[in-house]
Structures are given as structure tokens and as C-alpha cells.
Design a protein around this motif. Sequence first.
Motif, PDB file in Angstrom:
ATOM      1  N   HIS A  48      -7.473   3.727   8.338  1.00 51.18           N
ATOM      2  CA  HIS A  48      -8.127   4.897   8.982  1.00 51.18           C
ATOM      3  C   HIS A  48      -9.213   5.539   8.053  1.00 51.18           C
ATOM      4  N   ALA A  49      -9.200   5.511   6.673  1.00 54.88           N
ATOM      5  CA  ALA A  49     -10.192   5.880   5.734  1.00 54.88           C
ATOM      6  C   ALA A  49     -11.343   4.973   5.723  1.00 54.88           C
ATOM      7  N   HIS A  54      -6.646  -5.303   8.231  1.00 62.32           N
ATOM      8  CA  HIS A  54      -5.637  -5.917   7.457  1.00 62.32           C
ATOM      9  C   HIS A  54      -4.734  -6.797   8.362  1.00 62.32           C
ATOM     10  N   ASP A  55      -4.148  -7.876   7.614  1.00 58.95           N
ATOM     11  CA  ASP A  55      -3.102  -8.610   8.568  1.00 58.95           C
ATOM     12  C   ASP A  55      -1.951  -8.125   8.151  1.00 58.95           C
ATOM     13  N   MET A  56      -1.019  -7.910   9.234  1.00 55.80           N
ATOM     14  CA  MET A  56      -0.068  -7.062   9.190  1.00 55.80           C
ATOM     15  C   MET A  56       1.230  -7.645   9.847  1.00 55.80           C
ATOM     16  N   SER A  57       2.301  -7.451   9.740  1.00 52.05           N
ATOM     17  CA  SER A  57       3.577  -8.157  10.408  1.00 52.05           C
ATOM     18  C   SER A  57       3.993  -6.737  10.985  1.00 52.05           C
ATOM     19  N   LEU A  58       4.768  -7.063  12.066  1.00 49.43           N
ATOM     20  CA  LEU A  58       5.524  -5.979  12.862  1.00 49.43           C
ATOM     21  C   LEU A  58       6.446  -5.249  11.881  1.00 49.43           C
ATOM     22  N   ASP A  59       7.145  -5.950  11.045  1.00 46.70           N
ATOM     23  CA  ASP A  59       8.171  -5.432  10.166  1.00 46.70           C
ATOM     24  C   ASP A  59       7.495  -4.442   9.120  1.00 46.70           C
ATOM     25  N   GLN A  60       6.223  -4.577   8.816  1.00 41.34           N
ATOM     26  CA  GLN A  60       5.524  -3.814   7.699  1.00 41.34           C
ATOM     27  C   GLN A  60       5.334  -2.587   8.402  1.00 41.34           C
ATOM     28  N   ARG A  61       6.054  -1.311   7.912  1.00 43.97           N
ATOM     29  CA  ARG A  61       5.997  -0.136   8.520  1.00 43.97           C
ATOM     30  C   ARG A  61       4.928   0.957   7.786  1.00 43.97           C
ATOM     31  N   THR A  62       4.565   0.499   6.506  1.00 42.87           N
ATOM     32  CA  THR A  62       3.350   1.297   5.990  1.00 42.87           C
ATOM     33  C   THR A  62       2.051   0.463   5.559  1.00 42.87           C
ATOM     34  N   MET A  63       0.914   0.987   6.167  1.00 44.07           N
ATOM     35  CA  MET A  63      -0.359   0.566   5.629  1.00 44.07           C
ATOM     36  C   MET A  63      -0.766   1.027   4.523  1.00 44.07           C
ATOM     37  N   ALA A  64      -0.885  -0.088   3.451  1.00 44.85           N
ATOM     38  CA  ALA A  64      -1.368   0.295   2.229  1.00 44.85           C
ATOM     39  C   ALA A  64      -2.980  -0.439   2.281  1.00 44.85           C
ATOM     40  N   CYS A  65      -3.824   0.139   2.012  1.00 45.11           N
ATOM     41  CA  CYS A  65      -5.139  -0.399   1.978  1.00 45.11           C
ATOM     42  C   CYS A  65      -5.649  -0.746   0.451  1.00 45.11           C
ATOM     43  N   MET A  71      -0.479   5.059   4.500  1.00 50.01           N
ATOM     44  CA  MET A  71       0.018   6.052   5.539  1.00 50.01           C
ATOM     45  C   MET A  71       1.089   5.245   6.209  1.00 50.01           C
ATOM     46  N   ASP A  72       1.921   5.985   6.986  1.00 48.37           N
ATOM     47  CA  ASP A  72       2.790   5.522   7.936  1.00 48.37           C
ATOM     48  C   ASP A  72       1.907   4.525   8.998  1.00 48.37           C
ATOM     49  N   ARG A  73       2.370   3.444   9.507  1.00 50.35           N
ATOM     50  CA  ARG A  73       1.633   2.507  10.290  1.00 50.35           C
ATOM     51  C   ARG A  73       1.363   3.216  11.713  1.00 50.35           C
TER      52      ARG A  73
END
Length: 114
Positions: A48-49, A54-65, A71-73
Motif C-alpha cells: 500500500h505504501a 510481492h509473491d505471497m502464499s495464502l497462509d502468509q497473513r502479514t504483508m511485510a515490504c 500490515m495485515d494482508r
Amino acid sequence: MIKNHCLARAISDAGFGELRRHIEYKAVWRGVTVIFANRFYPSSKTCHACGKIHDMSLDQRTMACDCGHVMDRDLNAAKNLDRYGLDRLDALRPDVKRTHESGKTGSPALALTA
């Protein structure tokens, strides 16, 4: 989402087509514009910032850039979809300019309803 065997039945029973039909009907009834994002729009994978995807799997609940934004996904996806909708809405609106006639003041509410 149907390919995920854990979610397939719940999603199939939800009837998203009926939900969309109701939303469109109520929007027309109230004179509101509804904007739908493409089903492949990466709302939860985009920072968002800074806007990096990013490449993220569904079990990853936090988005860290890499920019330091954490932030929460789901909240991140909601903010990205809000920005997406506002950008598309601005593109749909005509360029409304205020009139500078003597004795008349331009009201933004009146200009947008005209």
C-alpha cells in the motif's frame, strides 16, 4: 478460490453472482457508481505504501515490504482496493470547473449532481 478443496463448498454455496446482482441493482436505485476490480488484480500482494508487488502464499497473513511497511494482508488489500476504486471513479468523472460569475459561488455538491 474454488480450486482450494477446503474452501470450495463454502464459496460455491455463497452465490457471488447473486450478491453482485443485488449490489448493482441497489446502486442503480440509489444513483451510485459501483466499480469492480478485475479478479486477478493483486490487491493483497501490492504494498500500500510503495506499490511493489510481492509473491505471497495464502497462509502468509502479514504483508511485510522491503520499504519497511508491515500490515495485515486483508487491511492492505482493502486500502489498495479503495485506492483502485477512487482512481477509476476519478477517471469516469468529467472535469468540473467552478464558475466565477458575479454574485454566484460554485458549490461542489451542486456541480457534481448536475
